[in-house]
Design a protein around this motif. Structure first.
Motif, mmCIF file in Angstrom:
data_model
loop_
_atom_site.group_PDB
_atom_site.id
_atom_site.type_symbol
_atom_site.label_atom_id
_atom_site.label_comp_id
_atom_site.label_asym_id
_atom_site.label_seq_id
_atom_site.Cartn_x
_atom_site.Cartn_y
_atom_site.Cartn_z
ATOM 1 N N LEU A 1 0.803 -1.221 0.000
ATOM 2 C CA LEU A 1 0.000 0.000 0.000
ATOM 3 C C LEU A 1 0.839 1.276 0.000
ATOM 4 N N SER A 2 2.142 1.183 0.316
ATOM 5 C CA SER A 2 2.983 2.378 0.310
ATOM 6 C C SER A 2 3.141 2.950 -1.099
ATOM 7 N N LEU A 3 2.800 2.170 -2.135
ATOM 8 C CA LEU A 3 2.868 2.665 -3.509
ATOM 9 C C LEU A 3 1.761 3.667 -3.811
ATOM 10 N N ILE A 4 0.697 3.642 -3.036
ATOM 11 C CA ILE A 4 -0.480 4.450 -3.338
ATOM 12 C C ILE A 4 -0.264 5.897 -2.920
ATOM 13 N N GLU A 5 -0.531 6.814 -3.839
ATOM 14 C CA GLU A 5 -0.488 8.244 -3.555
ATOM 15 C C GLU A 5 -1.896 8.808 -3.720
ATOM 16 N N ALA A 6 -2.365 9.478 -2.698
ATOM 17 C CA ALA A 6 -3.746 9.964 -2.709
ATOM 18 C C ALA A 6 -4.009 10.962 -3.834
ATOM 19 N N ASP A 7 -2.981 11.731 -4.221
ATOM 20 C CA ASP A 7 -3.174 12.757 -5.247
ATOM 21 C C ASP A 7 -2.626 12.335 -6.606
ATOM 22 N N ALA A 8 -2.480 11.031 -6.819
ATOM 23 C CA ALA A 8 -1.880 10.549 -8.067
ATOM 24 C C ALA A 8 -2.825 10.658 -9.260
ATOM 25 N N GLY A 9 -4.131 10.711 -9.005
ATOM 26 C CA GLY A 9 -5.089 10.834 -10.098
ATOM 27 C C GLY A 9 -5.351 9.547 -10.848
ATOM 28 N N TYR A 10 -5.332 8.410 -10.146
ATOM 29 C CA TYR A 10 -5.623 7.132 -10.803
ATOM 30 C C TYR A 10 -7.017 7.189 -11.436
ATOM 31 N N THR A 11 -7.151 6.566 -12.593
ATOM 32 C CA THR A 11 -8.445 6.587 -13.289
ATOM 33 C C THR A 11 -9.196 5.268 -13.213
ATOM 34 N N GLN A 12 -8.466 4.147 -13.281
ATOM 35 C CA GLN A 12 -9.105 2.836 -13.294
ATOM 36 C C GLN A 12 -8.499 1.932 -12.227
#
Length: 768
Positions: free
Chosen positions: A355-366
């Motif tokens: 989960l450390s890969l996840i950035e809240a402001d990364a703007g993932y779409t799918q």
């Protein structure tokens, strides 16, 4: 209003007294003598799990409030005192907003455990507080739900399809709560009264609660059930779907496991390792193909526990909200929220991790989500959006395809990024551009997750001063402390004073400044001639990947494509080469090829060792056309089956003949070639046969190979050629005799001989 407030405060006081009176070891309550629940109460009281209303009384007939019942349930989870304290600290801010202050002061710690172990959700607790139900008596059916959750059996309750009961008042039990009551009844935790009634809406006494709690704890002990807290564990684990189940000669079970985000692997599970299904101990016969399984590992990598999760269900949809704790996905117009924990395998772009890969402001779409039968998000693949990358700019290059910058991260690893067309670039917060003058400046990038190496924005800071390099000396004997660093860009060492309030980190963890040691790699932030930040990393690092290109210059650059899709570059001094192995044998840099699998070891910011494994050619054919233009070189190749294809060949592709490097621009029609293909790209070309011509060549020595009797030259047009000098004579421009061993990188030479195809066989070498 005053009367209601007084009653509430009185109730809080009673609860406080009932839960905080200290137990007295071997406990005996005066009001429990001869009581049907005496044994259970005194047993639990002796363990400190339940407490009296005073030092001598228990008040068995007193009704339990929802708050009391929740706290009693928290004690069934078996959470250690140390974890309980940490959980309470981590959830303090959350509970301060939910609980009334008068309740928080005495109930916060165990209520935090309730939240962490899933006994109650934050929204459920908030609703209970808002309605006042927290301090009111709890019904037997509601208690059943919280107790089942405390026993870690809610997934089983949710998966039940049949839960018929023989209570005379079964019809009175709320439909949504029947699975919970069913489980407690099945496992003997709750029973009907003499009239075989469950009395779902009836209140619960302290004696009844104690008896139920004793039975629940005994059942959990028998089944080996415990509350596994992802955030408070640190052991390694592996997971995936069981492909096959076998056995070993030692009686262990051999599992072949495949993950949606990971490769297939096998792991041995000894007969002594506990196996859990629906959180209850089971036998190896429960291990079946098609089920998701998580295997917890000990510090030696051996299985220590196995947890079955049932079949995976896949959900795909657009991301509406995401954090490191949860994700909300819109699936066919329906919003679905899933929790994320450290037992969730995560892929962002090409990178697989946690989960450390996840950035809240990364703007993932799918997002594609794989959820196991227990409702746990086992695997998560995020697409679209960007990830952050930062460091110091070490090189800027403008090419036909755009601007490429090389960035040295705080650990010294250098990566190349291409600014896409229209990329937003700011310098000190204002719109600007990156030039060679920004070498050494700090830059923060947003890099495409789906196209690693492509930066969509760059923010350059020219105000702050940074220095990178290996630490040469430290001095902590007097104030101010001092540190000496060899600047990686200039190669010069300088000593800096360390500010009193400087922050020091080692490999991302905060440390005392005095624990910073020499020979580690450091990035220093300088303010007012003093170091205010020291980011240090191990002096030795390894990078694995595939060789993308080798650019021979001073210094020579080795570009490696990592499994994550990033291009990492390494500078190599041809006058002081690292140890090089290829296919397990001692080799040299001129033998390395694009497409080779490689491990690069760096010590103190210098390449120490390169271990390469060659890749076999996958296609063989004959070049029918070679086109050289502003876009580069493209070749048409005809294969043995009569088919043909056209390939664009990049500058970095290694072109060899008889194992030696030749120029890309030496390729000619009718050359027979073996091509190593990666995807749709050529990563290496081996010329296996061609026509010949005679000539002489002039260039600068890059590498001499005394073992193979070859010289790698950079010609005046910039191309690179390897010449065979085994049969050559060596002289200087003045006519005196010399030898291969006396040639060094940078020497100018003129070679006379003959091309055999694209390989130059020299008969005379003249040192100019």
């Amino acid at each position: 209003m005053k009367g209601k407030r007084f009653a509430a405060l009185w109730l809080v006081l009673v609860l406080t007294l009932s839960l905080l009176v200290v137990p007295a070891g071997a406990v005996s309550f005066t009001d429990m003598q001869g009581h049907w629940a005496q044994e259970d109460v005194e047993y639990l009281a002796g363990l400190g799990i339940v407490k009296g209303t005073s030092a001598t009384t228990f008040a068995p007939a007193q009704k339990m409030t929802a708050c009391e019942a929740l706290l009693f349930c928290s004690r069934a989870t078996g959470v250690s005192a140390a974890d309980k304290k940490q959980i309470a600290a981590d959830r303090a801010d959350q509970l301060k907003e939910i609980l009334p202050e008068s309740v928080y002061s005495w109930a916060a710690e165990e209520m935090a455990v309730c939240l962490e172990t899933g006994i109650i959700s934050a929204s459920e607790l908030e609703a209970m507080c808002d309605s006042g139900a927290l301090l009111k008596s709890i019904t037997r059916e509601n208690l059943s739900m919280y107790l089942v959750r405390a026993m870690q059996l809610e997934p089983m309750a949710n998966n039940l399809t049949s839960y018929s009961m023989s209570f005379a008042d079964t019809a009175s039990i709320s439909q949504v709560l029947r699975p919970y009551v069913y489980l407690l009844n099945t496992y003997g935790i709750v029973q009907g009264n003499t009239a075989n009634e469950f009395m779902p809406q009836g209140s619960l006494t302290r004696a009844e609660m104690a008896t139920m709690l004793r039975r629940a704890i005994d059942f959990m002990d028998e089944q080996g059930i415990y509350a596994e807290l992802p955030a408070y564990t640190d052991y390694q684990w592996v997971g995936g779907v069981i492909d096959a189940v076998g056995s070993t000669s030692t009686g262990a079970t051999l599992l072949t496991i495949t993950g949606n985000l990971t490769d297939t692997f096998s792991i041995s599970v000894p007969a002594t390792v506990p196996i859990y299904e629906n959180n209850i101990r089971t036998t190896p016969t429960a291990l079946r193909a098609g089920q998701y399984v998580r295997v917890n590992l000990d510090d030696k990598g051996a299985a220590q526990a196995v947890r079955l999760g049932g079949a995976l269900t896949s959900y795909s949809g657009s991301v509406t909200e995401v954090s490191q704790d949860s994700i909300t996905v819109s699936v066919s117009g329906v919003s679905k929220r899933l929790d994320i924990d450290r037992f969730t395998r995560v892929q962002v772009g090409q990178v697989v991790g946690d989960l450390s890969l996840i950035e809240a402001d990364a703007g993932y779409t799918q997002a594609q989500c794989w959820v196991d039968g227990m409702g746990h998000l086992a695997e998560l693949k995020l697409s679209g959006g960007t990830q952050s990358a930062d460091g110091l700019i070490t090189a800027v290059e403008n090419t036909a395809s755009g601007q490429t910058i090389t960035v040295s991260a705080f650990n010294g690893q250098r990566s190349q990024y291409t600014l896409v067309s229209g990329a937003a670039v700011t310098v000190n917060g204002k719109s600007g551009s990156i030039t060679v003058s920004n070498k050494g400046d700090y830059v923060s990038l947003r890099v495409s997750n789906d196209n690693a190496g492509s930066a969509v924005s760059a923010a350059v800071d020219t105000v702050s001063d940074y220095v990178q390099g290996p630490i040469k000396t430290t001095s902590f004997s007097k104030s101010p402390y001092e540190i000496s660093v060899e600047d990686s860009i200039t190669g010069k060492s300088r000593t800096y004073a360390i500010a009193d309030n400087a922050i020091a980190r080692y490999d991302g963890e905060t440390i005392d400044v005095r624990n910073v040691s020499r020979n580690t790699f450091a990035t220093l932030q300088i303010s007012g001639d003093q170091v205010v930040l020291l980011d240090t990393y191990p002096g030795s690092t390894t990078t694995q990947g595939v060789i993308e290109s080798i650019t021979y210059a001073s210094p020579t650059t080795l570009a490696v494509r990592t499994p994550q899709g990033n291009t990492v570059t390494f500078s190599i001094d041809l006058t002081d080469l690292p140890d090089i192995e290829r296919d397990g044998k001692t080799s040299s840099i001129d033998k390395l090829r694009s497409g080779d699998s490689v491990t690069v070891t760096v010590r103190y910011n210098e390449v120490y060792e390169i271990e390469a494994t060659s890749q076999n050619a996958t296609l063989s054919g004959t070049i029918t056309r070679v086109v050289q233009d502003t876009a580069g070189v493209s070749i048409d190749v005809r294969f043995a089956d009569g088919s043909s294809d056209t390939y664009q060949v990049s500058e970095g592709v290694s072109v060899t003949q008889k194992g030696s490097v030749i120029s890309l621009y030496a390729l000619k029609p009718n050359d027979a070639v073996d091509l190593t293909i990666s995807g749709d790209e050529i990563v290496a070309i081996e010329v296996t046969g061609s026509s010949s011509s005679s000539t002489q060549i002039t260039g600068s020595v890059l590498v001499t190979n005394s073992t193979d009797k070859t010289i790698m030259l950079q010609l005046e047009d910039g191309s690179v050629v390897t010449a065979d000098v085994d049969d050559a004579s060596f002289v200087t421009i003045t006519g005196s005799s010399t030898s291969l061993s006396k040639l060094a990188a940078g020497d100018r030479v003129q070679l006379y001989g003959q091309y055999s195809g694209s390989l130059f066989a020299a008969t005379l070498v003249v040192k100019l």
